[in-house]
Design a protein around this motif. Structure first.
Motif, PDB file in Angstrom:
ATOM      1  N   THR A  16       7.140 -12.659   1.296  1.00  0.00           N
ATOM      2  CA  THR A  16       7.048 -11.646   2.163  1.00  0.00           C
ATOM      3  C   THR A  16       5.461 -10.989   1.976  1.00  0.00           C
ATOM      4  N   ASP A  48       5.113 -16.973   9.598  1.00  0.00           N
ATOM      5  CA  ASP A  48       5.158 -15.408   9.060  1.00  0.00           C
ATOM      6  C   ASP A  48       3.860 -14.766   9.806  1.00  0.00           C
ATOM      7  N   ASN A 144       5.430  -2.289   1.566  1.00  0.00           N
ATOM      8  CA  ASN A 144       5.963  -3.163   2.310  1.00  0.00           C
ATOM      9  C   ASN A 144       6.273  -2.797   3.793  1.00  0.00           C
TER      10      ASN A 144
END
Length: 314
Positions: A16, A48, A144
């Motif tokens: 991620t 992604d 994030n």
């Protein structure tokens, strides 16, 4: 055209965080060589990056920005061999970091900064895996998702050189980040420790039956979280104090605040509590598509960042 002397970034680990970093660097016109040993990692990374691209287009791409500048190799040594900056995003396990950094340290040019996205490990501990040039290792911890959130915490270890810290700070600023330089290394750095303090009381409130998971989320997202998205805790306190500022506010709110501190809950993440929290989140989502929720979150973040920039509060 270089960005703070960097043409190519190696992104080591493409989960991620790594995928988000890769998209961010590509959006700023840099070449990115990514590496990850997991089966299917390249396909997931490219998917992604493509998913992140629309919001990056809305934010504004560099003239040289292109997804075609992304290359992939399964060998971390190959990935860093031609890199001018390394962003490592491997598992949060010290022994894994040591094995990984032994390879990175041997393969990367001696002048290349090795920056770890580690959210809690100490740079001094990670640097034990760098037998040749521990002075070029530094924490470069993002928030994030890194392709949207500006914060990067730059944390030197005992053997990190001042030049490494300066170069990391300059590079992150040049690619649109808001880096902060920590003066001491400690587990969790700054932002995660602040989050952990909030989570401790949030979990405790749920455990004690004071509020539901949804109630706690509303209390923050529809309350102080709105102000925290604009200004930090100290400036918010200062503005709350009127003409007297933070000194006036603490004079009046300080004593009760100290009482609240002493009353904050101490909590242990028992299996029962974890199950209760997870069930509360499931109830709060109530069939909401998580991918859709992330997309809506990113639209709001996009608008917020634009508003902060336009008003000079970025």
């Amino acid at each position: 055209m270089s960005v703070a002397g960097v043409d190519r970034v190696a992104v080591v680990g493409t989960g991620t965080i790594g995928a988000s970093w890769a998209a961010h660097y590509l959006a700023h016109g840099l070449d990115v060589t990514a590496t990850d040993p997991a089966p299917g990692a390249e396909d997931r990374l490219r998917a992604d990056v493509a998913a992140h691209w629309p919001v990056l287009e809305r934010l504004g791409l560099s003239e040289r920005a292109s997804q075609d500048r992304l290359s992939f190799t399964a060998d971390p040594s190959d990935a860093v061999a031609d890199a001018d900056f390394v962003q490592e995003n491997g598992p949060e396990r010290e022994n894994v970091k040591h094995d990984l950094y032994a390879a990175l340290d041997a393969a990367a040019r001696p002048d290349v900064v090795l920056a770890s996205s580690s959210s809690g490990l100490l740079p001094t501990a990670i640097a034990r895996g760098c037998p040749h040039h521990p002075e070029r290792l530094v924490i470069g911890h993002p928030f994030n998702p890194p392709h949207l959130i500006p914060l990067v915490e730059v944390v030197p270890g005992e053997r990190t050189s001042a030049e490494t810290v300066d170069r990391a700070m300059d590079f992150y600023a040049a690619v649109g980040k808001r880096p902060i330089r920590l003066r001491q290394e400690l587990p969790g750095h700054v932002a995660n420790r602040l989050q952990a303090a909030l989570w401790q009381e949030a979990f405790s409130l749920v455990e004690r039956g004071v509020a539901s998971v949804s109630d706690v989320d509303i209390a923050i997202s529809q309350g102080p979280g709105l102000r925290w998205a604009v200004l930090g805790p100290f400036l918010n306190l200062h503005l709350s104090g009127g003409h007297g500022g933070i000194a006036h506010m603490l004079e009046h709110l300080g004593p009760p605040m100290e009482e609240w501190w002493r009353d904050l809950g101490q909590v242990t993440l028992t299996p029962e509590l974890v199950q209760e929290l997870a069930a509360g989140v499931d109830e709060e989502l109530a069939g909401t598509d998580v991918a859709e929720l992330i997309a809506r979150r990113d639209v709001v973040l996009d608008a917020l960042l634009a508003a902060k920039d336009e008003t000079g509060l970025a």
